[in-house]
Each structure stands twice: as C-alpha cells, then as structure tokens.
Design a protein around this motif. Sequence first.
Motif, PDB file in Angstrom:
ATOM      1  N   VAL A 129     -10.180  27.589   3.892  1.00 37.81           N
ATOM      2  CA  VAL A 129      -9.129  26.714   4.018  1.00 37.81           C
ATOM      3  C   VAL A 129      -8.211  26.747   2.865  1.00 37.81           C
ATOM      4  O   VAL A 129      -7.395  27.477   3.156  1.00 37.81           O
ATOM      5  N   ILE A 130      -8.967  25.940   2.074  1.00 41.82           N
ATOM      6  CA  ILE A 130      -7.688  26.352   0.983  1.00 41.82           C
ATOM      7  C   ILE A 130      -7.785  26.760  -0.830  1.00 41.82           C
ATOM      8  O   ILE A 130      -7.715  26.432  -1.947  1.00 41.82           O
ATOM      9  N   GLY A 131      -8.646  27.860  -0.426  1.00 45.02           N
ATOM     10  CA  GLY A 131      -9.147  28.614  -1.639  1.00 45.02           C
ATOM     11  C   GLY A 131      -9.922  28.191  -2.669  1.00 45.02           C
ATOM     12  O   GLY A 131     -10.206  28.163  -3.614  1.00 45.02           O
ATOM     13  N   LEU A 132     -10.848  26.419  -2.408  1.00 44.08           N
ATOM     14  CA  LEU A 132     -12.373  26.269  -3.249  1.00 44.08           C
ATOM     15  C   LEU A 132     -13.251  26.503  -3.575  1.00 44.08           C
ATOM     16  O   LEU A 132     -13.706  27.400  -2.880  1.00 44.08           O
ATOM     17  N   PRO A 133     -13.509  27.384  -4.508  1.00 45.88           N
ATOM     18  CA  PRO A 133     -15.130  28.422  -4.615  1.00 45.88           C
ATOM     19  C   PRO A 133     -16.496  27.403  -3.537  1.00 45.88           C
ATOM     20  O   PRO A 133     -16.303  25.745  -3.746  1.00 45.88           O
ATOM     21  N   ALA A 134     -16.952  28.090  -3.943  1.00 43.76           N
ATOM     22  CA  ALA A 134     -18.043  28.107  -2.886  1.00 43.76           C
ATOM     23  C   ALA A 134     -19.185  28.898  -3.047  1.00 43.76           C
ATOM     24  O   ALA A 134     -19.246  30.215  -4.051  1.00 43.76           O
ATOM     25  N   ASP A 135     -20.312  28.218  -4.324  1.00 44.04           N
ATOM     26  CA  ASP A 135     -21.570  29.336  -4.430  1.00 44.04           C
ATOM     27  C   ASP A 135     -22.566  29.263  -3.503  1.00 44.04           C
ATOM     28  O   ASP A 135     -22.207  28.909  -2.407  1.00 44.04           O
ATOM     29  N   VAL A 136     -22.614  30.949  -3.432  1.00 46.99           N
ATOM     30  CA  VAL A 136     -23.336  31.800  -2.321  1.00 46.99           C
ATOM     31  C   VAL A 136     -24.799  32.035  -2.647  1.00 46.99           C
ATOM     32  O   VAL A 136     -24.575  32.685  -3.857  1.00 46.99           O
ATOM     33  N   ALA A 137     -25.703  32.485  -2.239  1.00 41.68           N
ATOM     34  CA  ALA A 137     -26.883  32.875  -2.098  1.00 41.68           C
ATOM     35  C   ALA A 137     -27.469  34.101  -1.036  1.00 41.68           C
ATOM     36  O   ALA A 137     -27.869  33.194  -0.073  1.00 41.68           O
ATOM     37  N   ILE A 138     -27.909  35.054  -1.383  1.00 42.53           N
ATOM     38  CA  ILE A 138     -28.419  35.293   0.184  1.00 42.53           C
ATOM     39  C   ILE A 138     -29.951  35.752  -0.232  1.00 42.53           C
ATOM     40  O   ILE A 138     -30.178  36.657  -1.794  1.00 42.53           O
TER      41      ILE A 138
END
Length: 190
Positions: A129-138
């Motif tokens: 949406v507005i490019g804010l960061p998110a932490d991702v784990a796989i």
Amino acid sequence: PERRIDRRPVGGALLALLVLAPYGVAAYWATIYPPLRDISTDFDEPPALDVSDRTKDMNVLAPSTPGEQRLQADSYPLVSARSYDLPFETVVNAVETVLDRRDWELSEPYPDLAGQSEVTITAVAKGFVIGLPADVAIRVTDDGDTVIVDMRSASRYGRYDLGDNAARITEFLAELDQEVAGQVGAAPAE
C-alpha cells in the motif's frame, strides 16, 4: 457586458479531491479489512521473525489472541501452510527461488541445509500500500512424511495492515506452489 465565469473554485475543488483521495481509499480499506497487523499460517508456533533491528517505536510482537486468530481465519481462509511430498532440499530451493524474485531484504544469507530438517529464512518486505516495512519469516520443516512451509508477516508500523500481510503470504505461497510444480515437472523421469 460579457459575463466571465471564474473557474478557479472548480480547479481548487478538483485538486482537493485529488489530494484527499488516498485518505478516502485508506479509510475505506480500514472498514473492509480486519484490524490485524501480524499474520501467520501457524497460530501455535508462528515462524520466528528476526528482531535484531527492531526499535521501540515499532509495533510490539506478541502472540495472537484467540479473537485475532478467529478473525484471521474468517477473513483470510487462503492463509494456510503448504505441505509437499518432496525432498526437503527441493522445497527449500523452491522457497529461495521465489524469494530471489522479490525485492525483499534478507536478514541473513540462506542457511546451510547440511544435516538440517528445519530452516527459517527471514527478510524485510516493503508494503504494497504505502511501502512500510514488514518482517517476514518462512519456515520449512521436514516432519519425516512431508515437508511443511509456514509463513509469517508482521507490519512494523501502523495499527492495522489493511490486508497487506495476508496478501503477501497468499501471493508468496501461490507462487511457491507454481515453482514446486515447475520443478517437479522439470525433473527427469526415472
């Protein structure tokens, strides 16, 4: 005498609508998406996120409540783990291939698979949406019978993610399904 029409108020109104439109869209999204900001395919043991560069002004990471779990399950039924009847290395390689296509910043290099039956790959993704960061784990786990892929995505900022984390997970896992199918289809027949 000829009467002239002043068009400045119309232009100003159109400019105001243009400037305010993103806020209207965000307000609409806030009414249709559930108030969540941390989405996982595994409620009991969500994949661990890399917290090494998180600061105190970011959202606090906490286990999801039963209410949040119900809300996620009802709102995002496609957010679910994947199971594959394939070798562990094949699935991890497919995960890495899909990750390589994305503009996500890996938290650390891909893990060494020697002797492993579970690996977790972490990254930081930019929001849709507005490019804010998110932490991702796989997390990829070989349970002996199948290889299971779980995924988690948590917004660093904002009270709600406006569907961003669920979209990130469902799109990644759908692409992973295609990658795995392509790798299996490309395997030589024995």
